[in-house]
Design a protein around this motif. Structure first.
Motif, PDB file in Angstrom:
ATOM      1  N   THR A 184      -2.112   2.635   2.236  1.00 33.16           N
ATOM      2  CA  THR A 184      -2.540   2.039   3.251  1.00 33.16           C
ATOM      3  C   THR A 184      -1.918   2.612   4.586  1.00 33.16           C
ATOM      4  O   THR A 184      -0.781   3.014   4.446  1.00 33.16           O
ATOM      5  CB  THR A 184      -2.248   0.473   3.079  1.00 33.16           C
ATOM      6  N   GLU A 210       7.542   6.473  12.502  1.00 35.24           N
ATOM      7  CA  GLU A 210       8.339   5.792  11.118  1.00 35.24           C
ATOM      8  C   GLU A 210       9.555   5.016  11.601  1.00 35.24           C
ATOM      9  O   GLU A 210       9.723   3.725  11.001  1.00 35.24           O
ATOM     10  CB  GLU A 210       8.490   6.830  10.282  1.00 35.24           C
ATOM     11  N   ASN A 240       1.725  -4.346   5.480  1.00 34.02           N
ATOM     12  CA  ASN A 240       0.693  -3.420   4.990  1.00 34.02           C
ATOM     13  C   ASN A 240      -0.415  -4.503   4.295  1.00 34.02           C
ATOM     14  O   ASN A 240      -1.442  -3.879   3.621  1.00 34.02           O
ATOM     15  CB  ASN A 240       1.056  -2.669   3.778  1.00 34.02           C
ATOM     16  N   MET A 254       7.186   5.073   3.193  1.00 35.37           N
ATOM     17  CA  MET A 254       6.144   5.718   4.290  1.00 35.37           C
ATOM     18  C   MET A 254       6.185   7.030   4.309  1.00 35.37           C
ATOM     19  O   MET A 254       7.220   7.660   4.067  1.00 35.37           O
ATOM     20  CB  MET A 254       6.788   4.913   5.545  1.00 35.37           C
ATOM     21  N   ALA A 261       8.434   1.651  12.406  1.00 29.72           N
ATOM     22  CA  ALA A 261       8.045   0.763  11.322  1.00 29.72           C
ATOM     23  C   ALA A 261       9.373   0.103  10.619  1.00 29.72           C
ATOM     24  O   ALA A 261       9.201  -0.803  10.292  1.00 29.72           O
ATOM     25  CB  ALA A 261       7.179   1.518  10.466  1.00 29.72           C
ATOM     26  N   TRP A 262      10.265   0.936  10.536  1.00 30.21           N
ATOM     27  CA  TRP A 262      11.290   0.437   9.905  1.00 30.21           C
ATOM     28  C   TRP A 262      12.068  -0.478  10.641  1.00 30.21           C
ATOM     29  O   TRP A 262      12.744  -1.539  10.160  1.00 30.21           O
ATOM     30  CB  TRP A 262      12.402   1.562   9.316  1.00 30.21           C
ATOM     31  N   PHE A 302       1.740   4.124   4.039  1.00 35.00           N
ATOM     32  CA  PHE A 302       2.502   3.493   2.917  1.00 35.00           C
ATOM     33  C   PHE A 302       1.736   3.974   1.360  1.00 35.00           C
ATOM     34  O   PHE A 302       0.635   3.465   1.312  1.00 35.00           O
ATOM     35  CB  PHE A 302       2.621   2.058   2.979  1.00 35.00           C
ATOM     36  N   VAL A 311       0.246   1.998   7.909  1.00 34.11           N
ATOM     37  CA  VAL A 311       1.661   1.251   8.222  1.00 34.11           C
ATOM     38  C   VAL A 311       1.034   0.563   9.566  1.00 34.11           C
ATOM     39  O   VAL A 311       0.559   1.384  10.583  1.00 34.11           O
ATOM     40  CB  VAL A 311       2.651   2.066   8.260  1.00 34.11           C
ATOM     41  N   THR A 312       1.053  -0.752   9.560  1.00 36.08           N
ATOM     42  CA  THR A 312       0.861  -1.484  10.823  1.00 36.08           C
ATOM     43  C   THR A 312       2.166  -2.236  11.354  1.00 36.08           C
ATOM     44  O   THR A 312       2.659  -2.768  10.296  1.00 36.08           O
ATOM     45  CB  THR A 312      -0.469  -2.202  10.721  1.00 36.08           C
ATOM     46  N   THR A 342       6.415  -5.366  10.380  1.00 37.12           N
ATOM     47  CA  THR A 342       5.681  -4.254   9.603  1.00 37.12           C
ATOM     48  C   THR A 342       5.123  -4.991   8.473  1.00 37.12           C
ATOM     49  O   THR A 342       5.617  -5.570   7.520  1.00 37.12           O
ATOM     50  CB  THR A 342       6.652  -3.262   9.188  1.00 37.12           C
ATOM     51  N   ALA A 398      10.678  -3.784   9.752  1.00 31.93           N
ATOM     52  CA  ALA A 398      10.505  -4.140   8.222  1.00 31.93           C
ATOM     53  C   ALA A 398      11.499  -4.950   7.941  1.00 31.93           C
ATOM     54  O   ALA A 398      11.048  -5.549   6.841  1.00 31.93           O
ATOM     55  CB  ALA A 398      10.481  -2.628   7.769  1.00 31.93           C
TER      56      ALA A 398
END
Length: 174
Positions: A29, A90, A48, A168, A93-94, A163, A31-32, A46, A97
């Motif tokens: 999927t 990335e 999914n 990721m 995203a982390w 993901f 990553v958003t 973050t 998250a």
């Protein structure tokens, strides 16, 4: 074809959430990061759990945990932005998250027409007006009408961040 009543024995009980997450992790999927809010109340997370559900009208849904600090921000602002990330994002995203997520001011962003935060370096984004909420057990399902979007031009296209199998990563085709 086997009738559903015969295919699934009635004695089966609820599935453990961690087991469900493991099974779903076998499918790629995008990553958003969902962003919302204004001023000091702007934040992101973050996720999914995103899908488009209708083209006419253009509707999408996201799922946010009931304890998410983003949920009341989306409810108060009346909208959210779905930011699709590139592989070089990335770290962003982390940053969004964990339980103590990054602050919007810490990442390049700009404001949408609805005054919602948009991650400036995202591959694409959907600006959504919140139209409905549904109880999803330990999550709240939010339905949004897409009122604005940006997609990359041919020259701007980059590899998406996905993901897959619990982490990721860059798609294998890139």
């Amino acid at each position: 074809m086997i009738p559903v009543s015969q295919a699934i024995p009635e004695q089966l009980g609820p599935v453990d959430g961690r087991a469900l997450r493991t099974v779903c992790g076998h499918f790629a999927t995008g990553v958003t990061v969902i962003t919302s809010g204004s001023g000091d109340n702007a934040t992101g997370a973050t996720v999914n759990s995103f899908t488009s559900v209708s083209l006419d009208p253009a509707l999408v849904l996201i799922c946010l945990h009931d304890n998410s600090r983003l949920l009341p921000v989306v409810q108060e602002s009346g909208g959210f932005v779905v930011n699709f990330l590139t592989q070089r994002q990335e770290p962003v995203a982390w940053a969004f998250a964990g339980r103590r997520t990054a602050r919007i001011e810490e990442v390049p962003h700009h404001r949408s027409v609805l005054d919602l935060p948009v991650l400036s370096e995202a591959l694409a984004h959907l600006e959504c007006r919140l139209v409905a909420e549904y109880d999803g057990g330990d999550h709240t399902i939010l339905l949004g009408e897409v009122v604005g979007l940006r997609a990359p031009s041919e020259a701007e296209q980059e590899d998406p961040l996905i993901f897959f199998q619990g982490s990721m990563r860059t798609p294998a085709w890139s």
